[in-house]
Design an enzyme around this catalytic site. Structure first.
Site, short mmCIF file in Angstrom:
data_model
loop_
_atom_site.label_atom_id
_atom_site.label_comp_id
_atom_site.label_asym_id
_atom_site.label_seq_id
_atom_site.Cartn_x
_atom_site.Cartn_y
_atom_site.Cartn_z
N GLU A 1 0.79 -1.24 0.00
CA GLU A 1 0.00 0.00 0.00
C GLU A 1 0.82 1.28 0.00
OE1 GLU A 1 -2.96 -0.10 3.09
OE2 GLU A 1 -3.95 -1.86 2.26
N TYR B 83 -11.06 -3.38 1.32
CA TYR B 83 -11.90 -3.31 2.53
C TYR B 83 -13.27 -2.72 2.28
CZ TYR B 83 -7.78 -4.56 5.18
OH TYR B 83 -6.71 -5.24 5.67
N GLU C 284 -5.24 -8.76 1.24
CA GLU C 284 -5.89 -8.38 2.50
C GLU C 284 -7.37 -8.18 2.26
OE1 GLU C 284 -4.34 -4.99 4.70
OE2 GLU C 284 -2.29 -5.62 4.32
#
Ligand code: GBH
Length: 480
Positions: free
Chosen positions: A166, A297, A377
């Protein structure tokens, strides 16, 4: 009844962590400070003054943690190496620090778990920040040297290498917004940091490829599916284009297409330093990769915020933040909540955002080049406490994982090349500016005793990982 969903035979079932978030052992075996040690010690930066000096004590407990991974049927484990352990002065090798990762890798291989190594998950040696940090071009060269040194020690056993985690967060939360280490609020430095992170990625890929052309190399980016609050408003559509440009395309396009997005450079015309990109940099940054790691996310809804009818919602949002916008050049754009379900972080939950994203990446950036996508993730913060029998029921997290895995399966069926999925996170851990107040683990950590308690989501995930399929055993209604 929802049908069973079977994943490909070779699909990797993983969990992810990061060095500073779990290791602790802050000064063991010659480790020096990282920018996160310094930042966490600075009053007012991390909630409750928490820091990573003990964390989950994984540095000392890794054999038990690997045994736990095995019980959870994980086929892969994504971890990061702490640069200040391996090179405390940013340059010279510290064999004692490096040896921890050698022991960890051996333990994983013995448990039949594929090690998935990330070189940089935000813990820059403080000495390199003192020398200017990511806004300095030299830091990119240092990353490539560090990559080579880690490869010398682990290259015989580790096949999967991720350069950066990231870089958007490192550059814009670290150097523009200041809510991540090193806590600087300098828009131009943030742009310099972004370019040098990408350059460091490219140089590290070249360095690793030279040593062993057969390695699986890549980087992990965070992606936010960005939507306009009012799809009929040209100003909101422009806001969404800008944020998609800064958060997603500014990173994925130079890596996969070899050029910065023209519209983003146009947005940044006044701010982008003219001397920043040297000849040959984009060729380096776009060195061929094998894997694009996708951290996902949430969706994000944005508005230009200046329309009179939206000014009040924008102002209310702006008041919640006492720090500058991370969106350099688009500071007028504001994130709003639409009232859809959110996690403990306040992030909008949207599984379809993940399938749309994977298909978009495959179609626009990775499919033609044969670059494989991995969800490196995905997970949810939620605070569930043990019941009287010591069980932790976390139905919202289980439901979140279930629906996001369905989204991955859906994207596979629609043609995206997705090779695996890593839950964030294996353990509750140090959640950056939030300290230990946000729990992402499928395994609960009691920070007083360091006891690990697999939550209901972990037991469910172990079944999925073990069988390679999801069946509809009790997950609730979709979150959207
Ligand atoms: C990751 O970053 C990190 O890699 C990991 O270390 C960390 O613990 C984990 O996620 C959980 O935070 O405000 O609704 O627009 C997450 C990066 C970037 C994801 C900002 C959410 C904003 C959502 N985040 N994004 S919203």
């Amino acid at each position: 009844m929802t049908p069973d969903l079977t994943f490909p035979q070779d699909f990797l079932w993983g969990a992810a962590t990061a060095s500073y978030q779990i290791e602790g052992a802050g000064d063991a075996d010659g480790r020096s400070d990282s920018i996160w040690d310094t930042y966490a010690r600075t009053p007012g930066q991390v909630l409750h003054g928490h820091d990573g000096s003990v964390a989950c004590d994984h540095y000392h407990r890794y054999p038990q943690d690997v045994a736990l991974m095995r019980e959870l049927n994980l086929s892969s484990y994504r971890f990061s190496v702490a640069w200040p352990r391996v090179m405390p002065d940013g340059r010279t090798l510290n064999p004692a620090g490096l040896d921890f990762y050698s022991r960890l890798v051996d333990e994983l291989l013995e448990a039949d778990i594929v090690p998935w190594l990330t070189l940089y998950h935000w813990d820059l040696p403080q000495v390199l920040e003192d020398a200017g940090g990511w806004p300095e071009r030299d830091t990119a060269l240092r990353l490539a040297d560090y990559a080579g040194a880690v490869h010398d020690a682990l290259g015989d056993r580790v096949r999967h290498w991720t350069t950066l985690n990231e870089p958007w967060c490192s550059a814009f939360l670290g150097y523009a917004q200041g809510r991540h280490a090193p806590g600087r609020t300098e828009p131009t430095s943030a742009l310099r940091a972004a370019h040098h992170l990408l350059l460091g990625h490219g140089l590290a890929v070249e360095e690793l490829r030279r040593r062993d052309p057969s390695l699986q190399l890549g980087l992990t980016l965070n992606f936010t599916d960005t939507r306009p609050l009012d799809p009929a408003s040209p100003r909101d559509l422009d806001a969404a284009r800008r944020i998609d440009g800064m958060a997603n395309r500014l990173f994925v396009e130079p890596v996969t297409l070899g050029a910065y997005p023209a519209d983003v450079l146009e947005d940044l015309r006044e701010l982008w330093p003219q001397d920043l990109v040297h000849e040959g940099d984009l060729a380096t940054i776009s060195a061929p990769i094998d894997v694009l790691g996708v951290n996902y996310y949430a969706t994000q809804t944005v508005t230009a915020g200046c329309d009179p009818e939206r000014a009040s919602v924008a102002a209310a949002q702006a008041r919640r933040h006492d720090s500058p916008s991370p969106s350099v050049g688009s500071e007028h754009v504001v994130t709003v909540r639409r009232g859809v379900p959110v996690s403990d972080m306040g992030w909008e939950i949207s599984p379809t955002g993940l399938s749309d994203l994977l298909l978009r990446l495959h179609k626009d950036y990775t499919g033609a080049a044969g670059v494989r996508l991995y969800v490196t993730e995905n997970g949810m913060a939620d605070d569930d406490v043990p019941d009287a029998n010591g069980y932790v029921e976390d139905p919202d997290r289980l439901n979140y994982l279930d629906h996001h895995l369905r989204a991955v399966h859906d994207s596979l069926q629609r043609g995206a090349d997705v090779g695996g999925y890593f839950v964030w996170s294996l353990l509750d851990n140090f959640e950056w500016a939030w300290g230990y107040t946000k729990r992402f683990g499928i395994v609960r950590v009691d920070y007083d005793t360091q006891e690990r308690i697999p939550k209901a989501s972990a037991r469910w995930y172990a079944d999925v990982a073990g069988s390679g399929r999801i069946d509809h055993n009790g997950a609730g209604a979709p979150p959207e």
